[in-house]
Design a protein around this motif. Structure first.
Motif, PDB file in Angstrom:
ATOM      1  N   ALA A  43       0.809  -1.224   0.000  1.00 25.47           N
ATOM      2  CA  ALA A  43       0.000   0.000   0.000  1.00 25.47           C
ATOM      3  C   ALA A  43       0.840   1.272   0.000  1.00 25.47           C
ATOM      4  O   ALA A  43       0.299   2.380  -0.104  1.00 25.47           O
ATOM      5  N   VAL A  44       2.148   1.144   0.141  1.00 23.94           N
ATOM      6  CA  VAL A  44       3.021   2.325   0.129  1.00 23.94           C
ATOM      7  C   VAL A  44       3.061   2.902  -1.286  1.00 23.94           C
ATOM      8  O   VAL A  44       3.195   2.176  -2.275  1.00 23.94           O
ATOM      9  N   THR A  45       2.929   4.223  -1.378  1.00 20.88           N
ATOM     10  CA  THR A  45       3.007   4.930  -2.655  1.00 20.88           C
ATOM     11  C   THR A  45       3.997   6.081  -2.519  1.00 20.88           C
ATOM     12  O   THR A  45       4.482   6.364  -1.411  1.00 20.88           O
ATOM     13  N   PRO A  46       4.298   6.774  -3.605  1.00 18.03           N
ATOM     14  CA  PRO A  46       5.180   7.944  -3.499  1.00 18.03           C
ATOM     15  C   PRO A  46       4.632   9.047  -2.588  1.00 18.03           C
ATOM     16  O   PRO A  46       5.386   9.919  -2.170  1.00 18.03           O
ATOM     17  N   ARG A  47       3.334   8.973  -2.275  1.00 21.65           N
ATOM     18  CA  ARG A  47       2.744   9.995  -1.410  1.00 21.65           C
ATOM     19  C   ARG A  47       2.746   9.596   0.062  1.00 21.65           C
ATOM     20  O   ARG A  47       2.366  10.401   0.922  1.00 21.65           O
ATOM     21  N   THR A  48       3.147   8.370   0.370  1.00 24.60           N
ATOM     22  CA  THR A  48       3.178   7.918   1.761  1.00 24.60           C
ATOM     23  C   THR A  48       4.235   8.687   2.540  1.00 24.60           C
ATOM     24  O   THR A  48       5.394   8.749   2.139  1.00 24.60           O
ATOM     25  N   ARG A  49       3.846   9.245   3.660  1.00 29.21           N
ATOM     26  CA  ARG A  49       4.779   9.996   4.495  1.00 29.21           C
ATOM     27  C   ARG A  49       4.925   9.416   5.898  1.00 29.21           C
ATOM     28  O   ARG A  49       5.962   9.555   6.525  1.00 29.21           O
ATOM     29  N   VAL A  50       3.859   8.781   6.405  1.00 22.50           N
ATOM     30  CA  VAL A  50       3.879   8.214   7.759  1.00 22.50           C
ATOM     31  C   VAL A  50       3.199   6.853   7.725  1.00 22.50           C
ATOM     32  O   VAL A  50       2.165   6.694   7.070  1.00 22.50           O
ATOM     33  N   VAL A  51       3.794   5.885   8.422  1.00 19.62           N
ATOM     34  CA  VAL A  51       3.176   4.570   8.609  1.00 19.62           C
ATOM     35  C   VAL A  51       3.037   4.325  10.101  1.00 19.62           C
ATOM     36  O   VAL A  51       4.021   4.396  10.852  1.00 19.62           O
ATOM     37  N   PHE A  52       1.807   4.060  10.548  1.00 16.12           N
ATOM     38  CA  PHE A  52       1.532   3.739  11.949  1.00 16.12           C
ATOM     39  C   PHE A  52       1.371   2.230  12.102  1.00 16.12           C
ATOM     40  O   PHE A  52       0.678   1.584  11.307  1.00 16.12           O
ATOM     41  N   LEU A  53       1.989   1.697  13.150  1.00 16.29           N
ATOM     42  CA  LEU A  53       1.786   0.297  13.512  1.00 16.29           C
ATOM     43  C   LEU A  53       1.626   0.199  15.016  1.00 16.29           C
ATOM     44  O   LEU A  53       2.522   0.591  15.772  1.00 16.29           O
ATOM     45  N   ALA A  54       0.479  -0.328  15.465  1.00 15.31           N
ATOM     46  CA  ALA A  54       0.282  -0.618  16.885  1.00 15.31           C
ATOM     47  C   ALA A  54       0.727  -2.047  17.142  1.00 15.31           C
ATOM     48  O   ALA A  54       0.247  -2.974  16.497  1.00 15.31           O
ATOM     49  N   ASN A  55       1.632  -2.224  18.103  1.00 10.73           N
ATOM     50  CA  ASN A  55       2.163  -3.554  18.385  1.00 10.73           C
ATOM     51  C   ASN A  55       2.440  -3.692  19.882  1.00 10.73           C
ATOM     52  O   ASN A  55       3.408  -3.109  20.369  1.00 10.73           O
ATOM     53  N   PRO A  56       1.614  -4.437  20.642  1.00 12.31           N
ATOM     54  CA  PRO A  56       0.403  -5.153  20.257  1.00 12.31           C
ATOM     55  C   PRO A  56      -0.663  -4.213  19.680  1.00 12.31           C
ATOM     56  O   PRO A  56      -0.693  -3.030  20.006  1.00 12.31           O
ATOM     57  N   ASN A  57      -1.526  -4.802  18.856  1.00 18.23           N
ATOM     58  CA  ASN A  57      -2.529  -4.001  18.169  1.00 18.23           C
ATOM     59  C   ASN A  57      -3.755  -3.757  19.046  1.00 18.23           C
ATOM     60  O   ASN A  57      -4.235  -4.661  19.717  1.00 18.23           O
ATOM     61  N   ASN A  58      -4.223  -2.528  19.019  1.00 16.31           N
ATOM     62  CA  ASN A  58      -5.485  -2.147  19.647  1.00 16.31           C
ATOM     63  C   ASN A  58      -6.450  -1.768  18.524  1.00 16.31           C
ATOM     64  O   ASN A  58      -6.103  -0.920  17.707  1.00 16.31           O
ATOM     65  N   PRO A  59      -7.610  -2.432  18.407  1.00 17.95           N
ATOM     66  CA  PRO A  59      -8.328  -3.156  19.459  1.00 17.95           C
ATOM     67  C   PRO A  59      -8.277  -4.678  19.386  1.00 17.95           C
ATOM     68  O   PRO A  59      -8.922  -5.338  20.206  1.00 17.95           O
ATOM     69  N   THR A  60      -7.560  -5.248  18.433  1.00 19.04           N
ATOM     70  CA  THR A  60      -7.706  -6.693  18.223  1.00 19.04           C
ATOM     71  C   THR A  60      -6.706  -7.546  18.992  1.00 19.04           C
ATOM     72  O   THR A  60      -6.924  -8.748  19.151  1.00 19.04           O
ATOM     73  N   GLY A  61      -5.599  -6.969  19.462  1.00 21.06           N
ATOM     74  CA  GLY A  61      -4.687  -7.687  20.347  1.00 21.06           C
ATOM     75  C   GLY A  61      -3.523  -8.394  19.706  1.00 21.06           C
ATOM     76  O   GLY A  61      -2.652  -8.904  20.412  1.00 21.06           O
ATOM     77  N   GLY A  62      -3.468  -8.458  18.370  1.00 19.33           N
ATOM     78  CA  GLY A  62      -2.411  -9.204  17.704  1.00 19.33           C
ATOM     79  C   GLY A  62      -1.031  -8.598  17.885  1.00 19.33           C
ATOM     80  O   GLY A  62      -0.880  -7.399  18.136  1.00 19.33           O
ATOM     81  N   LEU A  63      -0.018  -9.433  17.736  1.00 16.83           N
ATOM     82  CA  LEU A  63       1.372  -9.012  17.912  1.00 16.83           C
ATOM     83  C   LEU A  63       2.207  -9.466  16.733  1.00 16.83           C
ATOM     84  O   LEU A  63       2.201 -10.650  16.373  1.00 16.83           O
ATOM     85  N   LEU A  64       2.931  -8.541  16.126  1.00 17.95           N
ATOM     86  CA  LEU A  64       3.917  -8.901  15.113  1.00 17.95           C
ATOM     87  C   LEU A  64       5.242  -9.212  15.792  1.00 17.95           C
ATOM     88  O   LEU A  64       5.642  -8.535  16.741  1.00 17.95           O
ATOM     89  N   SER A  65       5.933 -10.207  15.297  1.00 19.20           N
ATOM     90  CA  SER A  65       7.235 -10.571  15.855  1.00 19.20           C
ATOM     91  C   SER A  65       8.268  -9.499  15.536  1.00 19.20           C
ATOM     92  O   SER A  65       8.070  -8.646  14.654  1.00 19.20           O
ATOM     93  N   ALA A  66       9.386  -9.563  16.235  1.00 17.85           N
ATOM     94  CA  ALA A  66      10.481  -8.633  15.967  1.00 17.85           C
ATOM     95  C   ALA A  66      10.948  -8.742  14.522  1.00 17.85           C
ATOM     96  O   ALA A  66      11.264  -7.731  13.876  1.00 17.85           O
ATOM     97  N   ALA A  67      10.967  -9.964  13.993  1.00 24.89           N
ATOM     98  CA  ALA A  67      11.403 -10.159  12.611  1.00 24.89           C
ATOM     99  C   ALA A  67      10.448  -9.487  11.641  1.00 24.89           C
ATOM    100  O   ALA A  67      10.877  -8.880  10.644  1.00 24.89           O
ATOM    101  N   GLU A  68       9.143  -9.585  11.893  1.00 30.13           N
ATOM    102  CA  GLU A  68       8.160  -8.966  11.010  1.00 30.13           C
ATOM    103  C   GLU A  68       8.199  -7.437  11.105  1.00 30.13           C
ATOM    104  O   GLU A  68       8.047  -6.736  10.103  1.00 30.13           O
TER     105      GLU A  68
END
Length: 371
Positions: A150-175
């Motif tokens: 989904a990244v395009t030339p117009r992308t300036r900021v990417v937000f990632l909640a880790n653990p994620n709110n509201p669903t609770g999932g966790l991305l590993s350090a590698a991911e």
């Protein structure tokens, strides 16, 4: 020159029209009756006694607080091994998330985040005139491949909640590292770790190390969750000096109160309270998930959670709305995500043992399962 025909009242910027104000977790039912609040991911153990005592020792409100939160930044740096000069404090992490978007995005730019993530990301993008972009999810969690696609030339900021709110999932350090490595260097990667203290040490996503090594990473944390200071509104962030300089230029002056600084300073030094809260959460979350899994034949599913909450999906005959109403009648407030494609879900904060047993009992009765 002013236009010949003027509006009858001030006209707000067009991008403000798209903002839906943040809706917090409720603590009352429709009739105004107070409920036991399990809707805002607050700490059921309350606040560290040391933090409460520290607030009582603060001088009266006539004086401005330290504008730089120097002592608090030093204490945070000491606990996490971070140079205090690379820490900024804010009015909760919400202020810092908004400042990140404001500092690096504007009209015509894009702010990217995963579907089913923190509602503030959309608001932060829109309030600075940027376009919010949602990447598709992977079973209600962040999908690194979808985000990168989904990244395009117009992308300036990417937000990632880790653990994620509201669903609770966790991305590993590698991911997390893979996501960061795939982003252009001129894109700010904001890693929102509001629930990081609830993780077992082996599950750390190494975000703080990323922020130390790279020029385009900002990590945010909060004192609202495990530290039990939601009412004081204190957050902090760390990243490269240039990023912090940007945030310091636009943050509110005196943005953390004197009581808040004193409480957070004492709280961050009381790691015994943090560990006790973490252990309580691990135990009660596991018990509650087991109770939900026992209702799988009735269409209930608990999403894997690394936070202090569990999102329960209602995929059978009983709807989330029915369960939400039944839980309220029993005297408890939980969060019904009726928008954003989550009408079939309830997010339930991990409370005390008695509270979680009560919620589980209500759900068993609601879906028609014998006790």
């Amino acid at each position: 020159m002013r236009p010949a025909i003027m509006a009858e009242s001030p006209t707000r910027k067009p991008w403000i029209e798209g903002i839906h104000a943040y809706v917090p977790g409720q603590s009352k039912d429709a009739a105004g009756r107070e409920l036991v609040k399990l809707s805002a991911n607050e700490n059921p153990l309350g606040t560290s006694a040391a933090a409460l005592a520290a607030m009582e020792r603060v001088a009266g409100p006539a004086r401005y607080p330290d504008p730089d939160s120097a002592a608090l930044r030093a204490a945070i740096g000491g606990v996490h091994g971070i140079d205090p000069a690379r820490i900024v404090c804010g009015t909760g992490s919400d202020e810092l998330l908004n400042l990140a978007a404001q500092g690096y995005a504007g009209p015509g730019d894009e702010v990217l985040f995963s579907r089913f993530s923190f509602a503030v990301y959309d608001i932060a993008a829109r309030r600075c005139g940027a376009v919010p972009v949602e990447a598709s999810d992977a079973d209600y969690g962040a999908d690194v491949d979808a985000l990168l696609a989904a990244v395009t030339p117009r992308t300036r900021v990417v937000f990632l909640a880790n653990p994620n709110n509201p669903t609770g999932g966790l991305l590993s350090a590698a991911e997390v590292a893979r996501l960061h490595a795939g982003l252009p260097r001129d894109v700010l990667f904001v890693l929102d770790q509001a629930y990081a203290e609830y993780l077992d040490p082996q599950d750390d996503d190494h975000g703080l190390a990323l922020a130390e090594r790279h020029e385009n990473v900002l990590v945010t944390r909060t004192f609202s969750k495990i530290y039990g200071l939601a009412g004081e509104r204190i957050g902090w962030a760390t990243g490269a000096p240039e990023i912090l300089d940007t945030l310091n230029r636009i943050r509110g002056p005196f943005n953390v109160t004197g009581h808040g600084q004193a409480a957070a300073l004492a709280a961050v030094e009381d790691q015994d309270f943090v560990e006790r809260s973490r252990r309580h959460n691990v135990a009660e979350r596991a018990r509650f998930v087991d109770a939900i899994e026992a209702l799988g034949n009735r269409g209930l599913r608990a999403l894997p959670s690394a936070g202090n909450f569990v999102m329960v999906l209602f995929e059978g005959a009983t709807s989330a709305r029915e369960a939400h109403a039944a839980i309220a009648r029993a005297g408890y407030a939980v969060r019904h995500f009726s928008a954003a494609g989550l009408d079939h879900a309830l997010r339930i904060t991990v409370g005390t043992r008695e509270q979680m047993d009560a919620i589980a009992a209500v759900l068993r009765e609601t879906v028609g399962e014998a006790p």
